[in-house]
Design an enzyme around this catalytic site. Structure first.
Site, PDB file in Angstrom:
ATOM      1  N   ASP A  82       0.856  -1.193   0.000  1.00 18.34           N
ATOM      2  CA  ASP A  82       0.000   0.000   0.000  1.00 18.34           C
ATOM      3  C   ASP A  82       0.890   1.241   0.000  1.00 18.34           C
ATOM      4  O   ASP A  82       1.758   1.394   0.873  1.00 18.34           O
ATOM      5  CB  ASP A  82      -0.912   0.006   1.221  1.00 18.34           C
ATOM      6  CG  ASP A  82      -1.991   1.067   1.123  1.00 18.34           C
ATOM      7  OD1 ASP A  82      -3.037   0.785   0.517  1.00 18.34           O
ATOM      8  OD2 ASP A  82      -1.776   2.176   1.632  1.00 18.34           O
ATOM      9  N   ASN A  90      -2.697  12.837  -4.220  1.00 14.13           N
ATOM     10  CA  ASN A  90      -3.843  13.278  -5.023  1.00 14.13           C
ATOM     11  C   ASN A  90      -4.304  14.679  -4.635  1.00 14.13           C
ATOM     12  O   ASN A  90      -4.609  15.514  -5.495  1.00 14.13           O
ATOM     13  CB  ASN A  90      -5.004  12.293  -4.868  1.00 14.13           C
ATOM     14  CG  ASN A  90      -4.828  11.036  -5.707  1.00 14.13           C
ATOM     15  OD1 ASN A  90      -4.210  11.062  -6.768  1.00 14.13           O
ATOM     16  ND2 ASN A  90      -5.346   9.927  -5.216  1.00 14.13           N
ATOM     17  N   GLU A 125      -4.618   2.344  -4.480  1.00 12.07           N
ATOM     18  CA  GLU A 125      -3.157   2.474  -4.432  1.00 12.07           C
ATOM     19  C   GLU A 125      -2.509   1.230  -3.838  1.00 12.07           C
ATOM     20  O   GLU A 125      -1.379   1.255  -3.369  1.00 12.07           O
ATOM     21  CB  GLU A 125      -2.759   3.694  -3.608  1.00 12.07           C
ATOM     22  CG  GLU A 125      -3.060   3.616  -2.125  1.00 12.07           C
ATOM     23  CD  GLU A 125      -4.460   4.074  -1.760  1.00 12.07           C
ATOM     24  OE1 GLU A 125      -4.679   4.390  -0.581  1.00 12.07           O
ATOM     25  OE2 GLU A 125      -5.328   4.129  -2.658  1.00 12.07           O
TER      26      GLU A 125
END
Length: 232
Positions: A82, A90, A125
């Site tokens: 992860d 973002n 992700e």
């Protein structure tokens, strides 16, 4: 003296031989169709953004590796990855840069693993790796190499260097493991959360769940020995 008609030396009958160009064209068409089917198959099992295998293919591959381990006795390992603080990427740079970051991480993963390994985009992700016929210690070494190269290879974008790190959770599976496929995923996920809770940018691993067979007592051993001796 009239000339003799030259006989065809091919394996086809004369009528068939005349149609050989048609057969060759048909073979070419079949070959092209096979290539198109292969390309469509790759599209169905591949994540469009990263080029890694998608979640659907991951589940199919996990099932195969569990069966292979049960058949061969060679351990396999599942690694969940992860990207750390990806929401911040973002929020700071926008989703387009976020997509570039995912591609960047996927390329580094693909570059670092072995040809036999299966890299997948698990979702968002998060990535998943399947290491066939690989003990836990080797899986940890590969995961650590990925973690290290990811940390040391920032994404260069829009005149900015964006540093990425990731947390890793590993679970191993052996032939006499008690885990189901879903439980194996849960085990790796638990280790992933442990890595995050301990500060992120690290690798945590769990050993495989083993069957525990009852121990034979000394009294039972003596009884078996006596039975064996009496039958001599």
């Amino acid at each position: 003296m009239s000339k003799k008609t030259r006989k065809c030396n091919c394996d086809f009958a004369e009528d068939t031989c005349k149609k050989e160009p048609e057969f060759e064209q048909l073979r070419t068409q079949i070959h092209d169709l096979q290539e198109q089917i292969q390309q469509l198959t790759e599209l169905v099992r591949t994540d469009a953004l990263t080029g890694l295998y998608n979640h659907r293919y991951f589940r199919e591959a996990l099932h195969r590796e569990v069966e292979r381990t049960q058949r061969t006795g060679a351990d396999c390992c599942l690694v969940l990855i992860d990207l750390d603080h990806f929401k911040l990427v973002n929020d700071t740079w926008g989703h387009e840069v976020g997509n570039l970051a995912l591609k960047h991480a996927a390329n580094l993963i693909r570059f670092t693993i072995r040809p036999m390994d299966l890299p997948c985009r698990y979702g968002g992700e998060e990535f998943a790796l399947l290491f066939p016929s690989t003990p836990l210690i080797t899986s940890k070494q590969i995961a650590e190499r990925i973690r290290d190269i990811l940390e040391k290879t920032p994404l260069e974008c829009e005149n900015h260097s964006i540093k990425l790190t990731a947390s890793f959770g590993i679970a191993s599976y052996s032939a006499n493991s008690l885990l189901t496929e879903d439980q194996l995923i849960e085990k790796a996920d638990q280790q992933l959360y442990l890595a995050k809770n301990q500060g992120r940018n690290q690798v945590c691993a769990a050993i495989s769940e083993q069957n525990h067979y009852p121990q034979v007592s000394q009294e039972e051993k003596d009884l078996l020995n006596n039975l064996f001796d009496n039958n001599q």
